[in-house]
Motif scaffolding. Structure first.
Motif, PDB file in Angstrom:
ATOM      1  N   PHE A  34     132.113  28.370  48.209  1.00 19.38           N
ATOM      2  CA  PHE A  34     132.242  27.317  49.212  1.00 19.38           C
ATOM      3  C   PHE A  34     131.501  27.694  50.495  1.00 19.38           C
ATOM      4  O   PHE A  34     130.720  26.916  51.033  1.00 19.38           O
ATOM      5  CB  PHE A  34     133.721  27.052  49.513  1.00 19.38           C
ATOM      6  N   LEU A  35     131.745  28.906  50.982  1.00 20.01           N
ATOM      7  CA  LEU A  35     131.159  29.340  52.258  1.00 20.01           C
ATOM      8  C   LEU A  35     129.636  29.379  52.197  1.00 20.01           C
ATOM      9  O   LEU A  35     128.958  28.990  53.148  1.00 20.01           O
ATOM     10  CB  LEU A  35     131.690  30.730  52.635  1.00 20.01           C
ATOM     11  N   LEU A  36     129.105  29.830  51.078  1.00 18.88           N
ATOM     12  CA  LEU A  36     127.651  29.977  50.976  1.00 18.88           C
ATOM     13  C   LEU A  36     126.961  28.658  50.645  1.00 18.88           C
ATOM     14  O   LEU A  36     125.861  28.379  51.123  1.00 18.88           O
ATOM     15  CB  LEU A  36     127.294  31.055  49.954  1.00 18.88           C
ATOM     16  N   THR A  37     127.609  27.824  49.839  1.00 18.83           N
ATOM     17  CA  THR A  37     127.043  26.516  49.516  1.00 18.83           C
ATOM     18  C   THR A  37     126.934  25.684  50.789  1.00 18.83           C
ATOM     19  O   THR A  37     125.935  25.004  51.035  1.00 18.83           O
ATOM     20  CB  THR A  37     127.935  25.779  48.488  1.00 18.83           C
ATOM     21  N   ARG A  38     127.957  25.776  51.629  1.00 23.74           N
ATOM     22  CA  ARG A  38     127.969  25.034  52.874  1.00 23.74           C
ATOM     23  C   ARG A  38     126.826  25.456  53.802  1.00 23.74           C
ATOM     24  O   ARG A  38     126.330  24.683  54.596  1.00 23.74           O
ATOM     25  CB  ARG A  38     129.312  25.250  53.583  1.00 23.74           C
ATOM     26  N   GLU A  39     126.413  26.714  53.702  1.00 23.87           N
ATOM     27  CA  GLU A  39     125.297  27.211  54.509  1.00 23.87           C
ATOM     28  C   GLU A  39     123.946  26.820  53.920  1.00 23.87           C
ATOM     29  O   GLU A  39     122.907  27.156  54.461  1.00 23.87           O
ATOM     30  CB  GLU A  39     125.356  28.738  54.616  1.00 23.87           C
ATOM     31  N   GLY A  40     123.968  26.201  52.731  1.00 20.96           N
ATOM     32  CA  GLY A  40     122.730  25.762  52.127  1.00 20.96           C
ATOM     33  C   GLY A  40     122.167  26.700  51.064  1.00 20.96           C
ATOM     34  O   GLY A  40     121.076  26.466  50.545  1.00 20.96           O
ATOM     35  N   PHE A  41     122.895  27.757  50.755  1.00 21.95           N
ATOM     36  CA  PHE A  41     122.425  28.656  49.700  1.00 21.95           C
ATOM     37  C   PHE A  41     122.486  27.962  48.347  1.00 21.95           C
ATOM     38  O   PHE A  41     123.342  27.112  48.104  1.00 21.95           O
ATOM     39  CB  PHE A  41     123.292  29.926  49.634  1.00 21.95           C
ATOM     40  N   ASP A  42     121.577  28.365  47.476  1.00 21.27           N
ATOM     41  CA  ASP A  42     121.588  27.883  46.094  1.00 21.27           C
ATOM     42  C   ASP A  42     122.448  28.876  45.303  1.00 21.27           C
ATOM     43  O   ASP A  42     121.982  29.953  44.944  1.00 21.27           O
ATOM     44  CB  ASP A  42     120.141  27.853  45.578  1.00 21.27           C
ATOM     45  N   VAL A  43     123.709  28.526  45.065  1.00 26.59           N
ATOM     46  CA  VAL A  43     124.680  29.486  44.545  1.00 26.59           C
ATOM     47  C   VAL A  43     124.927  29.357  43.053  1.00 26.59           C
ATOM     48  O   VAL A  43     125.180  28.266  42.550  1.00 26.59           O
ATOM     49  CB  VAL A  43     126.040  29.339  45.288  1.00 26.59           C
ATOM     50  N   ARG A  44     124.843  30.484  42.350  1.00 28.35           N
ATOM     51  CA  ARG A  44     125.283  30.535  40.947  1.00 28.35           C
ATOM     52  C   ARG A  44     126.403  31.547  40.877  1.00 28.35           C
ATOM     53  O   ARG A  44     126.448  32.484  41.673  1.00 28.35           O
ATOM     54  CB  ARG A  44     124.136  30.974  40.036  1.00 28.35           C
ATOM     55  N   ALA A  45     127.317  31.373  39.919  1.00 24.80           N
ATOM     56  CA  ALA A  45     128.469  32.256  39.854  1.00 24.80           C
ATOM     57  C   ALA A  45     128.697  32.764  38.442  1.00 24.80           C
ATOM     58  O   ALA A  45     128.455  32.058  37.464  1.00 24.80           O
ATOM     59  CB  ALA A  45     129.715  31.514  40.342  1.00 24.80           C
ATOM     60  N   ALA A  46     129.165  34.011  38.339  1.00 24.64           N
ATOM     61  CA  ALA A  46     129.509  34.615  37.055  1.00 24.64           C
ATOM     62  C   ALA A  46     130.874  35.281  37.180  1.00 24.64           C
ATOM     63  O   ALA A  46     131.196  35.863  38.209  1.00 24.64           O
ATOM     64  CB  ALA A  46     128.453  35.647  36.662  1.00 24.64           C
ATOM     65  N   GLY A  47     131.673  35.177  36.118  1.00 25.39           N
ATOM     66  CA  GLY A  47     133.007  35.781  36.119  1.00 25.39           C
ATOM     67  C   GLY A  47     133.020  37.199  35.583  1.00 25.39           C
ATOM     68  O   GLY A  47     134.045  37.866  35.599  1.00 25.39           O
ATOM     69  N   SER A  48     131.861  37.662  35.117  1.00 26.49           N
ATOM     70  CA  SER A  48     131.777  39.022  34.587  1.00 26.49           C
ATOM     71  C   SER A  48     130.330  39.499  34.714  1.00 26.49           C
ATOM     72  O   SER A  48     129.412  38.695  34.909  1.00 26.49           O
ATOM     73  CB  SER A  48     132.182  39.052  33.107  1.00 26.49           C
ATOM     74  N   ALA A  49     130.139  40.821  34.578  1.00 20.06           N
ATOM     75  CA  ALA A  49     128.791  41.386  34.637  1.00 20.06           C
ATOM     76  C   ALA A  49     127.955  40.898  33.454  1.00 20.06           C
ATOM     77  O   ALA A  49     126.764  40.612  33.591  1.00 20.06           O
ATOM     78  CB  ALA A  49     128.866  42.910  34.640  1.00 20.06           C
ATOM     79  N   GLU A  50     128.603  40.769  32.318  1.00 21.87           N
ATOM     80  CA  GLU A  50     127.905  40.309  31.122  1.00 21.87           C
ATOM     81  C   GLU A  50     127.327  38.912  31.348  1.00 21.87           C
ATOM     82  O   GLU A  50     126.180  38.629  30.997  1.00 21.87           O
ATOM     83  CB  GLU A  50     128.863  40.297  29.914  1.00 21.87           C
ATOM     84  N   GLU A  51     128.169  38.058  31.955  1.00 18.48           N
ATOM     85  CA  GLU A  51     127.725  36.686  32.235  1.00 18.48           C
ATOM     86  C   GLU A  51     126.587  36.702  33.261  1.00 18.48           C
ATOM     87  O   GLU A  51     125.619  35.941  33.148  1.00 18.48           O
ATOM     88  CB  GLU A  51     128.916  35.878  32.771  1.00 18.48           C
ATOM     89  N   ALA A  52     126.709  37.608  34.234  1.00 19.48           N
ATOM     90  CA  ALA A  52     125.669  37.717  35.268  1.00 19.48           C
ATOM     91  C   ALA A  52     124.327  38.091  34.635  1.00 19.48           C
ATOM     92  O   ALA A  52     123.289  37.505  34.955  1.00 19.48           O
ATOM     93  CB  ALA A  52     126.076  38.765  36.306  1.00 19.48           C
ATOM     94  N   LEU A  53     124.340  39.051  33.727  1.00 17.41           N
ATOM     95  CA  LEU A  53     123.096  39.485  33.084  1.00 17.41           C
ATOM     96  C   LEU A  53     122.475  38.342  32.299  1.00 17.41           C
ATOM     97  O   LEU A  53     121.251  38.193  32.239  1.00 17.41           O
ATOM     98  CB  LEU A  53     123.384  40.691  32.170  1.00 17.41           C
TER      99      LEU A  53
END
Ligand code: MN
Length: 238
Positions: free
Chosen positions: A21-40
């Motif tokens: 929420f905080l970063l999207t509001r600043e205009g960042f293009d945000v992606r999220a992962a719930g684990s390192a595996e998902e991040a990779l």
């Protein structure tokens, strides 16, 4: 720097929701992962300028994730900032040793967090002061926090009741430990200090898994049940 791509790696939904929420509001293009595996997996076709990673994650932890990113030429230039619940020098050192450019302790200060991220992006390699050092004052996201608190206590009451029931039918310690870890982080983030402390005690207890831990576990779950109920009752009064 609007539209700067950011990847958040965080297994506690409440923390993820708030940071996103905080970063999207600043205009960042945000992606999220719930684990390192998902991040990779996400990183195969998403190239962020900065990655914010929790240290304690299920499976591959944040330190190992950072080591992997820093040893891969494709991702070694991405700024990696560790997010951790432990404001301890040893963890800070571990984060830097694994290759992180910076370190932010949770609960995050919602007022200074976006600026802190901008600083990290602007001056790669130089660590700005930790946002947590500033006192948390009046929060502009009061409504979001209220909503998050509400879903946290509602979910918590249900989960703690399930764990209490499971004591007589077959208790899954590993799953309970994951739940306790999430409670610990989420409760601290939204201001439920006692719930966070009890959840930490429960997590530690399940980690040790000693022979006489069953009675202690029963007591901690009863305490947590009471604290969740109190937290929810207090919300309804407001
Ligand atoms: Mn975690």
């Amino acid at each position: 720097m609007p539209n700067d791509p950011v990847l958040i790696v965080e297994d506690t939904p409440v923390n993820l929701k708030l940071v996103r929420f905080l970063l999207t509001r600043e205009g960042f293009d945000v992606r999220a992962a719930g684990s390192a595996e998902e991040a990779l997996e996400i990183l195969k076709d998403f190239r962020p300028r900065i990655i914010l990673t929790d240290i304690q994650l299920p499976g591959i932890d944040g330190l190992e994730l950072t080591r992997r990113l820093k040893s891969d030429p494709a991702t070694s230039q991405v700024v990696v900032i560790a997010l951790t619940a432990y404001a301890m020098k040893s963890d800070e050192k571990k984060a830097f040793d694994s290759g992180c450019e910076g370190f932010i302790t949770k609960p995050i200060d919602t007022r200074t967090f976006p600026k802190l991220i901008q600083q990290y992006l602007g001056q790669t390699g130089a660590a700005p002061s930790n946002g947590h050092a500033l006192p948390q004052q009046e929060d502009p996201q009061e409504e979001l926090l209220r909503e998050i608190r509400q879903s946290f206590t509602t979910d918590g009451m249900e989960q703690v009741q399930q764990l209490i029931n499971a004591q007589s039918t077959g208790f899954d310690s590993a799953a309970a430990k994951v739940t306790a870890h999430r409670w610990k982080g989420a409760a601290a983030q939204v201001g439920y200090v006692e719930i966070s402390q009890k959840a930490r005690e429960l997590e530690d207890l399940l980690q040790q898994n000693g022979p006489d831990s069953v009675d202690r576990r029963r007591l901690l779950l009863a305490d947590l049940s009471r604290l969740f109920a109190e937290a929810q009752a207090a919300q309804q009064v407001r």
